[in-house]
Design an enzyme around this catalytic site. Structure first.
Site, short mmCIF file in Angstrom:
data_model
loop_
_atom_site.label_atom_id
_atom_site.label_comp_id
_atom_site.label_asym_id
_atom_site.label_seq_id
_atom_site.Cartn_x
_atom_site.Cartn_y
_atom_site.Cartn_z
CB SER A 98 19.23 96.71 78.21
OG SER A 98 19.45 95.56 78.72
N GLY B 118 21.46 92.05 78.70
CA GLY B 118 20.50 91.17 78.51
C GLY B 118 19.22 91.26 79.38
CD GLU C 192 29.28 95.43 77.64
OE1 GLU C 192 28.23 95.37 76.77
OE2 GLU C 192 29.66 94.09 77.60
CG ASN D 220 28.82 90.51 71.76
OD1 ASN D 220 29.25 89.53 70.90
ND2 ASN D 220 29.13 90.28 73.20
CG HIS E 62 30.94 90.20 77.00
ND1 HIS E 62 30.03 89.35 77.72
CD2 HIS E 62 30.13 91.03 76.19
CE1 HIS E 62 28.89 90.01 77.53
NE2 HIS E 62 28.96 90.90 76.57
CD GLU F 104 27.13 87.29 77.68
OE1 GLU F 104 27.55 86.66 76.50
OE2 GLU F 104 25.93 88.13 77.78
CE LYS G 295 25.79 89.33 74.53
NZ LYS G 295 25.02 89.56 75.95
#
Ligand code: PEP
Length: 249
Positions: free
Chosen positions: A212, A172, A166, A9, A94, A96, A11
């Protein structure tokens, strides 16, 4: 036999020149595992990336889409539009998107339906926040995310569903779930699917881990029986690192 998948991904990273250069680097890598390889560049580079990877084993996928077919949704893009340029798979849900764009389970259910109506595959993401895990609520949170967005589907639909667990606290942050934590949650997710759809469907769905994943921890995480691959953020932006992860199976 479940599919092993490693999806990168990207992003909101990489303009056209960087996209070209990263794809050229990816093409120089050698794949020695059986994993399916996917990359998700930003919208503006999807067509270009799709064209540049045509003769390769890399599938170009989208990071998001709207549930409507078309109309007055400024700034959005539909499943039909993605399909019209050859995109077959889309990431939905996701963390985010959930956190910064207020995507709810209900909106995600509609997006899943729209993607499936266009014969697209969905990588459906979900996962708990750190506060949920600290309170011991991680399984309840994950269960409700899956139920709310996916349990209206019939079992046949799961041939096009890939799940991506996730944990938000691992995305991240450099902090990874231990392989044991990942396995425990993946087994729970499979059990949840089995209770609703039966063992055959539950055993057929690939469940990716994201958070990660790096070349130095991928092998151990992927060695767990219910982990069928990874959704990779940061490490997908370097071709050698990404392929080291792809080849960790
Ligand atoms: C992600 O954004 O899906 C992700 C897993 O990111 P990272 O690998 O950078 O934690």
């Amino acid at each position: 036999m479940r599919k092993q998948i490693v999806a990168g991904n990207w992003k909101m990273n990489n303009g056209l020149i960087q996209t070209e250069s990263l794809i050229a680097d990816l093409k120089r890598q050698t794949k020695v595992s059986n994993a399916e390889v996917m990359i998700a560049p930003t919208y503006t580079n999807l067509w270009h990336a799709f064209q540049s990877t045509k003769q390769t084993e890399i599938e170009v996928i989208a990071q998001n889409m709207h549930y409507a077919e078309n109309g007055a949704y400024t700034g959005e893009i539909s499943a039909g539009m993605l399909k019209s340029i050859g995109i077959q798979t889309v990431i939905l849900g996701h963390s985010e998107r959930r956190a910064y764009f207020n995507e709810t389970d209900e909106a995600l259910a509609k997006k899943v339906d729209a993607a499936l109506a266009h014969d697209m595959r969905v990588i459906f993401c979900f996962g708990e926040e750190l506060s949920d895990r600290k309170a011991g609520n991680e399984q309840a949170v994950v269960e409700s995310q899956i139920k709310n967005a996916l349990f209206h589907l019939n079992d046949a639909a799961y041939k096009d569903i890939i799940l991506a667990y996730e944990p938000v606290w691992a995305i991240g942050t450099g902090e990874t779930a231990t392989p044991e934590q990942a396995q425990e949650m993946h087994a729970f997710i499979r059990k949840t699917l089995a209770q609703k759809y039966g063992n055959e469907t539950a055993e057929s769905v690939s469940i990716l881990y994201g958070g990660s994943v790096k070349p130095n921890n991928a092998r151990e995480i992927f060695s767990k029986p219910d982990v069928d691959g990874g959704l990779i953020g940061g490490a997908s932006l370097k071709a050698e690192d990404f392929f080291a992860i792809v080849n960790s199976f």
